[in-house]
Design a protein around this motif. Structure first.
Motif, short mmCIF file in Angstrom:
data_model
loop_
_atom_site.label_atom_id
_atom_site.label_comp_id
_atom_site.label_asym_id
_atom_site.label_seq_id
_atom_site.Cartn_x
_atom_site.Cartn_y
_atom_site.Cartn_z
N LYS A 75 59.29 143.63 73.44
CA LYS A 75 57.87 143.33 73.37
C LYS A 75 57.45 143.04 71.93
CE LYS A 75 53.35 145.08 74.82
NZ LYS A 75 52.63 146.19 75.51
N LEU A 76 57.96 143.83 71.00
CA LEU A 76 57.64 143.60 69.59
C LEU A 76 58.19 142.27 69.10
CD1 LEU A 76 58.32 147.15 68.11
CD2 LEU A 76 56.09 146.05 68.42
N LEU A 77 59.34 141.88 69.61
CA LEU A 77 60.00 140.65 69.15
C LEU A 77 59.40 139.38 69.76
CD1 LEU A 77 63.71 141.85 69.13
CD2 LEU A 77 62.30 141.27 67.14
N ARG A 78 58.52 139.54 70.76
CA ARG A 78 57.91 138.35 71.36
C ARG A 78 57.11 137.56 70.33
NH1 ARG A 78 56.00 141.62 76.36
NH2 ARG A 78 57.92 141.66 77.59
N ARG A 79 56.53 138.26 69.36
CA ARG A 79 55.77 137.55 68.32
C ARG A 79 56.67 136.62 67.53
NH1 ARG A 79 51.98 142.42 65.77
NH2 ARG A 79 50.84 142.91 67.70
N ALA A 80 57.90 137.06 67.28
CA ALA A 80 58.84 136.23 66.54
C ALA A 80 59.33 135.07 67.39
CB ALA A 80 60.04 137.08 66.09
N ALA A 81 59.16 135.17 68.71
CA ALA A 81 59.64 134.13 69.62
C ALA A 81 58.54 133.14 69.98
CB ALA A 81 60.21 134.76 70.88
N GLY A 82 57.41 133.22 69.30
CA GLY A 82 56.27 132.38 69.66
C GLY A 82 56.58 130.90 69.66
N ARG A 83 57.29 130.43 68.66
CA ARG A 83 57.60 129.00 68.58
C ARG A 83 58.51 128.57 69.72
NH1 ARG A 83 59.09 126.81 62.75
NH2 ARG A 83 56.97 127.65 62.50
N ARG A 84 59.51 129.39 70.05
CA ARG A 84 60.40 129.06 71.15
C ARG A 84 59.65 129.06 72.48
NH1 ARG A 84 63.55 126.16 73.99
NH2 ARG A 84 64.78 127.29 75.54
N MET A 85 58.74 129.99 72.66
CA MET A 85 57.96 130.03 73.89
C MET A 85 57.07 128.80 74.03
SD MET A 85 57.00 134.07 74.26
CE MET A 85 58.25 135.27 74.76
N GLU A 86 56.51 128.35 72.92
CA GLU A 86 55.71 127.13 72.94
C GLU A 86 56.58 125.93 73.33
OE1 GLU A 86 53.87 126.64 69.17
OE2 GLU A 86 52.56 128.40 69.39
N ALA A 87 57.82 125.91 72.83
CA ALA A 87 58.73 124.81 73.16
C ALA A 87 59.08 124.83 74.65
CB ALA A 87 59.99 124.91 72.31
N ILE A 88 59.28 126.02 75.22
CA ILE A 88 59.58 126.13 76.64
C ILE A 88 58.42 125.58 77.47
CG2 ILE A 88 59.90 127.77 78.54
CD1 ILE A 88 61.44 129.55 76.56
N CYS A 89 57.22 125.97 77.12
CA CYS A 89 56.04 125.50 77.86
C CYS A 89 55.89 123.98 77.74
CB CYS A 89 54.79 126.20 77.35
SG CYS A 89 54.74 127.97 77.74
N GLN A 90 56.10 123.47 76.55
CA GLN A 90 55.98 122.03 76.35
C GLN A 90 57.04 121.27 77.14
OE1 GLN A 90 56.20 120.83 72.25
NE2 GLN A 90 55.51 118.75 72.66
N GLN A 91 58.26 121.77 77.13
CA GLN A 91 59.36 121.11 77.83
C GLN A 91 59.11 121.04 79.34
OE1 GLN A 91 63.13 123.10 77.35
NE2 GLN A 91 64.17 121.81 78.85
N HIS A 92 58.52 122.09 79.90
CA HIS A 92 58.35 122.17 81.34
C HIS A 92 56.91 121.87 81.78
CE1 HIS A 92 62.36 123.80 82.25
NE2 HIS A 92 62.27 124.37 81.07
N GLY A 93 56.06 121.50 80.85
CA GLY A 93 54.67 121.21 81.20
C GLY A 93 53.96 122.42 81.76
#
Length: 263
Positions: A75-93
């Motif tokens: 849960k704490l590391l999700r902040r560090a994964a913000g950019r990757r999560m944005e990329a996942i959302c963008q890739q899959h709309g």
């Protein structure tokens, strides 16, 4: 349930039950883009103490504590994964944001009496569970329609939690995927409707696997819901070895990361 939390009297064919969060809202928003009438029932998340007691009874206090420590770290590391999560959302709309335009009912639990009251009022044609408690046998029997679940793992070999992570740890990358299945009285033991597989990127880890699997499964979820609405569900028994998975303990997570590169 408070008066302002009462569901709309308008009948809604699709009811999504969830404890909330970005991943479930990706699913809800995808359904809302494709179907006209979607309503949401949000339960209160399970408390850490409740989770610990349940797992300690089954696995022992040490294992339960180690698993909760891993989930806290993730849960704490999700902040560090913000950019990757944005990329996942963008890739899959995909859109992980709370949708203020949809009717939302708040309940204590999907197994609480107010949940049955809400379902009785709405009379949905299909119910989808996304990140909820297990629905009890008695509540499931009271549902007036098919109940589906989106599970971030391939059933039956990766039932439970962190299915994507365990498939990688066990060298089973071809089963890095998600399952849409009917809900029965077991834990992810219901008949399979669809499976969706994908590939993790180099930067993915425990905090991003569930979002990636959820995003990859969105088309299959929408298809399963359409099948339910049109009376075309074609469930099939899940085949192969069956295993119930839990989050890794903190020490197992670190060991697998160091020794196998799977974080």
């Amino acid at each position: 349930m408070s008066t302002d939390a009462l569901p709309s009297p308008v009948k809604s064919p699709i009811l999504v039950m969830t404890a909330g969060g970005p991943n479930p809202w990706m699913v809800i928003n995808a359904l809302a883009q494709r179907f006209d009438a979607v309503q949401v029932l949000i339960e209160e998340p399970e408390g850490k103490g409740e989770i610990f007691r349940r797992r300690a009874k089954r696995l022992g206090r040490l294992q339960a504590a180690g698993q909760l420590a891993t989930m806290a770290a993730a849960k704490l590391l999700r902040r560090a994964a913000g950019r990757r999560m944005e990329a996942i959302c963008q890739q899959h709309g995909a859109d992980p944001r709370f949708n203020t335009t949809l009717p939302v009912t708040s309940v204590r639990s999907i197994n609480a009496p107010e949940t049955l009251e809400a379902v009785t009022a709405l009379q949905p044609a299909v119910i989808l569970l996304v990140s909820t408690r297990l629905m009890t046998r008695s509540m499931l029997a009271a549902m007036p329609c098919p109940v589906l679940n989106l599970h971030a793992g391939i059933n039956p070999i990766y039932r439970g939690q962190m299915g994507g992570y365990w498939s990688l740890v066990l060298g089973d990358r071809e089963n890095f995927g998600a399952t849409i299945h009917l809900v029965d009285a077991g834990t992810d033991t219901g008949e399979t409707l669809y499976e969706a597989r994908t590939e993790p990127a180099a930067g993915d880890f425990l905090s991003t696997y569930p979002m990636l699997l959820t995003a990859a499964a969105l088309p299959s979820v929408c298809q399963a819901i359409e099948d339910a609405l049109t009376g075309n569900l074609r469930p099939k028994p899940a085949s192969g070895p069956s295993a119930l998975r839990f989050p890794p303990t903190l020490w197992a997570w670190v060991w697998n990361g160091v020794s196998k590169g799977i974080w």
